[in-house]
Design an enzyme around this catalytic site. Sequence first.
Site, mmCIF file in Angstrom:
data_model
loop_
_atom_site.group_PDB
_atom_site.id
_atom_site.type_symbol
_atom_site.label_atom_id
_atom_site.label_comp_id
_atom_site.label_asym_id
_atom_site.label_seq_id
_atom_site.Cartn_x
_atom_site.Cartn_y
_atom_site.Cartn_z
ATOM 1 N N ASP A 52 31.210 43.881 24.945
ATOM 2 C CA ASP A 52 31.901 42.595 25.103
ATOM 3 C C ASP A 52 31.901 41.828 23.776
ATOM 4 O O ASP A 52 32.511 40.767 23.658
ATOM 5 C CB ASP A 52 31.318 41.769 26.258
ATOM 6 N N SER A 53 31.260 42.413 22.737
ATOM 7 C CA SER A 53 31.360 41.866 21.379
ATOM 8 C C SER A 53 32.813 41.824 20.916
ATOM 9 O O SER A 53 33.140 41.111 19.965
ATOM 10 C CB SER A 53 30.521 42.692 20.406
ATOM 11 N N ASP A 91 30.614 47.774 28.955
ATOM 12 C CA ASP A 91 29.722 46.608 28.916
ATOM 13 C C ASP A 91 30.181 45.603 29.977
ATOM 14 O O ASP A 91 31.267 45.029 29.861
ATOM 15 C CB ASP A 91 29.825 45.980 27.519
ATOM 16 N N LYS A 120 26.806 48.917 31.269
ATOM 17 C CA LYS A 120 25.624 48.275 30.667
ATOM 18 C C LYS A 120 25.501 46.862 31.218
ATOM 19 O O LYS A 120 26.491 46.157 31.378
ATOM 20 C CB LYS A 120 25.746 48.235 29.143
ATOM 21 N N GLU A 189 17.658 44.857 21.825
ATOM 22 C CA GLU A 189 18.357 44.089 20.781
ATOM 23 C C GLU A 189 17.479 42.963 20.243
ATOM 24 O O GLU A 189 16.768 42.288 20.998
ATOM 25 C CB GLU A 189 19.668 43.492 21.336
HETATM 26 O O1 KIV Z 1 28.696 43.933 23.065
HETATM 27 C C1 KIV Z 1 28.083 44.658 22.270
HETATM 28 O O2 KIV Z 1 28.627 45.149 21.274
HETATM 29 C C2 KIV Z 1 26.667 44.940 22.556
HETATM 30 C C3 KIV Z 1 25.865 45.538 21.451
HETATM 31 C C4 KIV Z 1 25.453 44.450 20.526
HETATM 32 C C5 KIV Z 1 24.712 46.319 21.965
HETATM 33 O O3 KIV Z 1 26.184 44.633 23.606
#
Ligand code: KIV
Length: 271
Positions: A52-53, A91, A120, A189
């Site tokens: 979700d980044s 995610d 995740k 993290e």
């Molecule tokens: O959203 C993402 O990219 C993540 C990573 C930082 C593990 O959760």
Amino acid sequence: MSIHTPRIEKRVTVNTIATMKQHKEPITMVTAYDALFAHLFDGEVEMILVGDSLNMSFLGKSDTLSATMDQMIYHTQAVCNGAKLPLIVFDMPFGSYVTREVALNNAVRVYSETDAQAIKIEGGAERAPLVRHLTRHGIAVVAHIGLMPQSVRAEGGYRIVGKDEADIERLKHDALALQEAGAFAMVLEGMKTEAARRITEALTIPTIGIGAGNVTDGQVLVWSDMFGFFETFKPKFVKRYLNGADLIREALGQYCDDVKNRAFPDDKHSY
Ligand code: KIV
């Protein structure tokens, strides 16, 4: 012409990841958000996270919280079209797993609308019953503890954890509860290396670190960070493997010069 040999030839599954932990073979994971880059990563990394980044690096928001299921599904479909070998992890966005029922409905949607193999979820021991509910219904779950970006508004910022004995014990308790609930891997993290080391030693499932030192079973980085495309800020843990933004600007400058000078298109690029 460069002849490139991929590092990975067989589809990676949850079993591959488990075996890698047993054999102490480091696991590589990067994020991807589209088919183009997923295709470049295919055959190179064991795991791809559709993180979700993307809400920050691609949508330009200041945190991840407004990412939606629809957006994540769209990007995951693209990634699955581009990469066939890595284990692709979806995610779950903020708000998509507030109760066991909501989480299961959304996880089933992920499996029916995309080819992602796992989801995740951020959260500690309090999420263990929810993770158990999902795994009992056939969903493969990656847990995510430590610094949890979806808590940034509640916490008032991003905070490195595991700084003292009590906090390390709390994190270890979270990790063991999530493993016991059926998670097959765990993202650690933003934590002190000693905390990540103790958790990794305590778990039988693999840990994937980001900002957690060189002691986890694998590492994950956000691709736009590691290739130097995201310039808004650079956390300490990010190593830039390419100055992507500079390379693009330089190439774009050449294109603009060529157009202005009428050097492009030349005969070679015309019909
Ligand atoms: O959203 C993402 O990219 C993540 C990573 C930082 C593990 O959760």
